[in-house]
Design a protein around this motif. Structure first.
Motif, PDB file in Angstrom:
ATOM      1  N   LEU A  47       0.760  -1.382   0.082  1.00  0.00           N
ATOM      2  CA  LEU A  47      -0.123   0.243   0.015  1.00  0.00           C
ATOM      3  C   LEU A  47       0.944   1.466  -0.081  1.00  0.00           C
ATOM      4  N   LEU A  48       1.907   1.250   1.033  1.00  0.00           N
ATOM      5  CA  LEU A  48       2.880   2.401   0.682  1.00  0.00           C
ATOM      6  C   LEU A  48       3.257   2.666  -0.634  1.00  0.00           C
ATOM      7  N   HIS A  49       3.733   1.755  -1.379  1.00  0.00           N
ATOM      8  CA  HIS A  49       4.276   2.008  -2.860  1.00  0.00           C
ATOM      9  C   HIS A  49       3.209   2.334  -3.591  1.00  0.00           C
ATOM     10  N   TYR A  54       0.930   9.587  -6.354  1.00  0.00           N
ATOM     11  CA  TYR A  54      -0.232  10.509  -5.975  1.00  0.00           C
ATOM     12  C   TYR A  54       0.062  11.440  -4.782  1.00  0.00           C
ATOM     13  N   LEU A  55       1.311  11.383  -4.357  1.00  0.00           N
ATOM     14  CA  LEU A  55       1.832  12.222  -3.187  1.00  0.00           C
ATOM     15  C   LEU A  55       1.427  13.766  -3.350  1.00  0.00           C
ATOM     16  N   LYS A  56       1.005  14.350  -2.460  1.00  0.00           N
ATOM     17  CA  LYS A  56       0.854  15.922  -2.532  1.00  0.00           C
ATOM     18  C   LYS A  56       2.241  16.606  -2.114  1.00  0.00           C
ATOM     19  N   HIS A  57       2.973  15.634  -1.117  1.00  0.00           N
ATOM     20  CA  HIS A  57       4.419  15.922  -0.653  1.00  0.00           C
ATOM     21  C   HIS A  57       5.238  14.894  -1.162  1.00  0.00           C
ATOM     22  N   LEU A  74      -4.162   9.613   0.033  1.00  0.00           N
ATOM     23  CA  LEU A  74      -2.979   8.928  -0.056  1.00  0.00           C
ATOM     24  C   LEU A  74      -1.829   9.374   0.222  1.00  0.00           C
ATOM     25  N   ASP A  75      -1.562  10.820   0.412  1.00  0.00           N
ATOM     26  CA  ASP A  75      -0.580  11.496   0.782  1.00  0.00           C
ATOM     27  C   ASP A  75      -0.347  11.121   2.499  1.00  0.00           C
ATOM     28  N   VAL A  76      -1.326  11.408   3.061  1.00  0.00           N
ATOM     29  CA  VAL A  76      -1.256  10.989   4.564  1.00  0.00           C
ATOM     30  C   VAL A  76      -1.067   9.617   4.938  1.00  0.00           C
ATOM     31  N   LEU A 368      -4.011   5.172 -19.430  1.00  0.00           N
ATOM     32  CA  LEU A 368      -5.071   4.530 -19.964  1.00  0.00           C
ATOM     33  C   LEU A 368      -6.313   4.772 -19.189  1.00  0.00           C
ATOM     34  N   LEU A 369      -6.328   5.425 -17.940  1.00  0.00           N
ATOM     35  CA  LEU A 369      -7.537   5.601 -17.352  1.00  0.00           C
ATOM     36  C   LEU A 369      -7.245   7.364 -16.898  1.00  0.00           C
ATOM     37  N   PRO A 370      -7.065   8.145 -17.655  1.00  0.00           N
ATOM     38  CA  PRO A 370      -6.675   9.445 -17.014  1.00  0.00           C
ATOM     39  C   PRO A 370      -7.781  10.295 -16.017  1.00  0.00           C
ATOM     40  N   GLN A 371      -8.839   9.953 -16.467  1.00  0.00           N
ATOM     41  CA  GLN A 371      -9.928  10.519 -15.844  1.00  0.00           C
ATOM     42  C   GLN A 371     -10.526  10.114 -14.361  1.00  0.00           C
ATOM     43  N   LEU A 372      -9.789   8.894 -14.049  1.00  0.00           N
ATOM     44  CA  LEU A 372     -10.073   7.896 -12.766  1.00  0.00           C
ATOM     45  C   LEU A 372      -9.518   8.761 -11.506  1.00  0.00           C
ATOM     46  N   PRO A 373     -10.148   9.000 -10.530  1.00  0.00           N
ATOM     47  CA  PRO A 373      -9.579   9.566  -9.398  1.00  0.00           C
ATOM     48  C   PRO A 373      -8.472   9.064  -8.914  1.00  0.00           C
ATOM     49  N   SER A 374      -7.542   9.716  -8.389  1.00  0.00           N
ATOM     50  CA  SER A 374      -6.222   9.293  -7.959  1.00  0.00           C
ATOM     51  C   SER A 374      -6.558   8.467  -6.667  1.00  0.00           C
ATOM     52  N   LEU A 375      -7.547   8.555  -5.967  1.00  0.00           N
ATOM     53  CA  LEU A 375      -7.783   7.862  -4.913  1.00  0.00           C
ATOM     54  C   LEU A 375      -8.109   6.165  -5.565  1.00  0.00           C
ATOM     55  N   VAL A 376      -9.215   6.159  -6.279  1.00  0.00           N
ATOM     56  CA  VAL A 376      -9.565   4.940  -6.955  1.00  0.00           C
ATOM     57  C   VAL A 376      -8.288   4.187  -7.535  1.00  0.00           C
ATOM     58  N   LYS A 377      -7.375   5.210  -8.416  1.00  0.00           N
ATOM     59  CA  LYS A 377      -6.057   4.460  -8.740  1.00  0.00           C
ATOM     60  C   LYS A 377      -5.313   3.792  -7.967  1.00  0.00           C
ATOM     61  N   GLY A 378      -5.049   4.476  -6.892  1.00  0.00           N
ATOM     62  CA  GLY A 378      -4.488   4.079  -5.830  1.00  0.00           C
ATOM     63  C   GLY A 378      -4.709   2.592  -5.333  1.00  0.00           C
ATOM     64  N   VAL A 379      -5.994   2.489  -5.075  1.00  0.00           N
ATOM     65  CA  VAL A 379      -6.409   1.272  -4.404  1.00  0.00           C
ATOM     66  C   VAL A 379      -6.491   0.405  -5.299  1.00  0.00           C
ATOM     67  N   PHE A 380      -6.826   0.642  -6.478  1.00  0.00           N
ATOM     68  CA  PHE A 380      -6.959  -0.344  -7.692  1.00  0.00           C
ATOM     69  C   PHE A 380      -5.546  -0.926  -7.787  1.00  0.00           C
ATOM     70  N   CYS A 381      -4.250   0.061  -7.965  1.00  0.00           N
ATOM     71  CA  CYS A 381      -2.989  -0.615  -8.234  1.00  0.00           C
ATOM     72  C   CYS A 381      -2.861  -1.442  -7.031  1.00  0.00           C
ATOM     73  N   PHE A 382      -3.086  -1.090  -5.693  1.00  0.00           N
ATOM     74  CA  PHE A 382      -2.681  -1.818  -4.724  1.00  0.00           C
ATOM     75  C   PHE A 382      -3.163  -3.540  -4.702  1.00  0.00           C
ATOM     76  N   LEU A 383      -4.443  -3.421  -4.986  1.00  0.00           N
ATOM     77  CA  LEU A 383      -5.115  -4.732  -5.324  1.00  0.00           C
ATOM     78  C   LEU A 383      -4.659  -5.452  -6.342  1.00  0.00           C
ATOM     79  N   ALA A 384      -4.337  -4.711  -7.545  1.00  0.00           N
ATOM     80  CA  ALA A 384      -3.928  -5.372  -8.585  1.00  0.00           C
ATOM     81  C   ALA A 384      -2.557  -5.908  -8.547  1.00  0.00           C
ATOM     82  N   ALA A 385      -1.848  -5.213  -7.942  1.00  0.00           N
ATOM     83  CA  ALA A 385      -0.279  -5.673  -7.737  1.00  0.00           C
ATOM     84  C   ALA A 385      -0.212  -6.895  -6.615  1.00  0.00           C
ATOM     85  N   LEU A 386      -1.188  -6.639  -5.701  1.00  0.00           N
ATOM     86  CA  LEU A 386      -1.315  -7.780  -4.575  1.00  0.00           C
ATOM     87  C   LEU A 386      -1.630  -9.208  -5.357  1.00  0.00           C
TER      88      LEU A 386
END
Length: 441
Positions: A47-49, A54-57, A74-76, A368-386
């Motif tokens: 999840l960290l990676h 999508y980090l603000k900082h 995702l930043d927090v 491929l999914l530029p309009q998808l919200p970053s929060l959704v992208k982060g969760v999706f990438c986490f689940l897909a990589a796992l």
């Protein structure tokens, strides 16, 4: 403290502690609840990676294939996990390095860790990192940061080029190997000295109640001078001194804890206040750290004060969360399911392969999914990589010759309670091969 002797003619896996206590099974401390912590911590690393693009900082010094739209959540999440995730692993690593040293001796400690760490590290350096290099540079080509010709030469100038070369996420294995080598060397030296001298050597650094305070103080001082140890990324092929010292305090702390309380009763009794301290200190550390990364340092005096505050809150949070998590999971007595056993067995493989997988998925989701919200992208990438990590573990590793060489094979065993699992299951966190052993019937 007893100095344990090992009969070299016996199978080292069956050598018990010399004397059992109520907290042991066949002379071994009951640490089965930590298997759940191992699973949760492994998921935390993924999840960290998954949050990085999508980090603000953004983390100074950390290069990633792409940068995407920042997300406050995702930043927090990223910075909260970053504060404590590796300290948790290092404390557990130190705990079981001490236990192996006591049960089997310095030579076997070094031999087993070289096998269980060295082979995966070699595999990672020869297979995982070369693939990762091309994924990273490919992402930079897509972003327009470098020319496509760089995919052939990999010669990149400037900050990107400087951040490209190193052990990447495999730094943990290299650092643990160095710590184990030092511990084994000291233990070997102690064996060549009189028992009285050996006794004093062990008791002086590990027998005092202030040991953890001293280690925390070293960590605070390190972060005051080098906050980038946590609030940045130090990438190299050799251990970075500041990062090596800070990480080593948690490894030594784990050794001290288990040397004083094999069953971890004291930590369990302090779980509630530790949880409260962990929540408060972690919130403070994330707030101060993000403020630090935003550059709010109007003058030198303020910068120095913020550095001390940052080092103190970060180190306190890392220790509090680590101890609270160990105490909480160690107190769990419910059965460990086969699903948990499976993910625990696959955790080392997940650790090796999730990094490049996430790099690919971050590139794909951005373009491929530029309009998808970053929060959704982060969760999706986490689940897909796992998911892909687990699928490749099942298909390529679990019962294969490669899996046997890496020490990562696994087969189902009966469900056991947290109190009945012994340490060999937990030994194989990231610093060992994830191969749970069956207890004798």
């Amino acid at each position: 403290m007893k100095v344990l002797s090992i009969d070299a003619s016996r199978n080292v896996d069956s050598v018990p502690f010399r004397s059992a206590d109520p907290g042991t099974v066949a002379g071994k401390p009951r640490h089965g609840g930590l298997e759940r912590l191992r699973v949760m911590a492994t998921l935390g690393v993924v999840l960290l990676h998954a949050c990085v693009p999508y980090l603000k900082h953004p983390m100074p010094g950390l290069a990633w294939p792409v940068r995407d739209t920042p997300s406050e959540w995702l930043d927090v999440t990223f910075w909260a996990i970053e504060v404590f995730i590796m300290p948790v692993f290092l404390v557990m690593t130190g705990m079981f390095a001490w236990q192996t040293l006591q049960r089997r001796g310095a030579a076997d400690l070094m031999r087993t860790r070289l096998s269980r760490l060295g082979k995966p590290f070699l595999f990672g350096m020869m297979v995982i990192l070369p693939a990762e290099l091309y994924i990273w540079v490919g992402g930079w080509v897509y972003e327009g940061w470098v020319d496509a010709v760089k995919l052939k030469s990999l010669k990149i100038d400037g900050a990107l080029g400087n951040s490209l070369w190193g052990t990447s996420h495999l730094w943990f294995l290299l650092y643990v190997l160095s710590y184990v080598g030092i511990v084994a060397g000291i233990a070997t030296w102690m064996q060549r000295n009189p028992a009285e001298k050996r006794y004093r050597f062990i008791q002086q650094p590990f027998g005092s109640r202030v040991a953890l305070i001293l280690l925390a103080g070293i960590g605070i001082c390190t972060l005051c001078f080098r906050p980038e140890v946590v609030w940045g990324f130090q990438h190299d092929f050799l251990p970075v001194p500041s990062k090596w010292i800070y990480s080593g305090t948690f490894f030594l702390g784990g050794m001290w804890i288990v040397s004083q309380d094999k069953r971890l009763h004291r930590i369990q009794t302090l779980t509630r206040p530790l949880v409260i301290t962990a929540v408060m200190s972690l919130g403070a550390a994330v707030a101060v750290g993000r403020w630090h990364l935003a550059g709010h340092q109007p003058d030198t005096a303020m910068s120095q004060a913020s550095g001390i505050l940052l080092g103190t809150t970060t180190t306190l949070a890392a220790w509090a969360v680590s101890l609270a998590a160990i105490g909480f999971f160690q107190a769990q007595e419910r059965p460990i399911s086969k699903k948990t056993q499976y993910v625990a067995a696959a955790s080392f493989w997940i650790y090796l392969v999730h990094h490049p997988l996430l790099g690919l998925m971050h590139i794909d989701t951005k373009f491929l999914l530029p309009q998808l919200p970053s929060l959704v992208k982060g969760v999706f990438c986490f689940l897909a990589a796992l998911s892909v990590s687990l699928l490749t573990y099942e298909a390529v590793i679990r019962q294969s010759a490669l899996g046997r060489w890496l020490g990562m094979t696994w087969s189902p065993k009966p469900e056991t309670s947290g109190a009945d699992n012994a340490d060999p299951v937990i030994l194989k966190h990231l610093e060992t091969a994830a191969t749970p052993r069956r207890r004798a019937a």
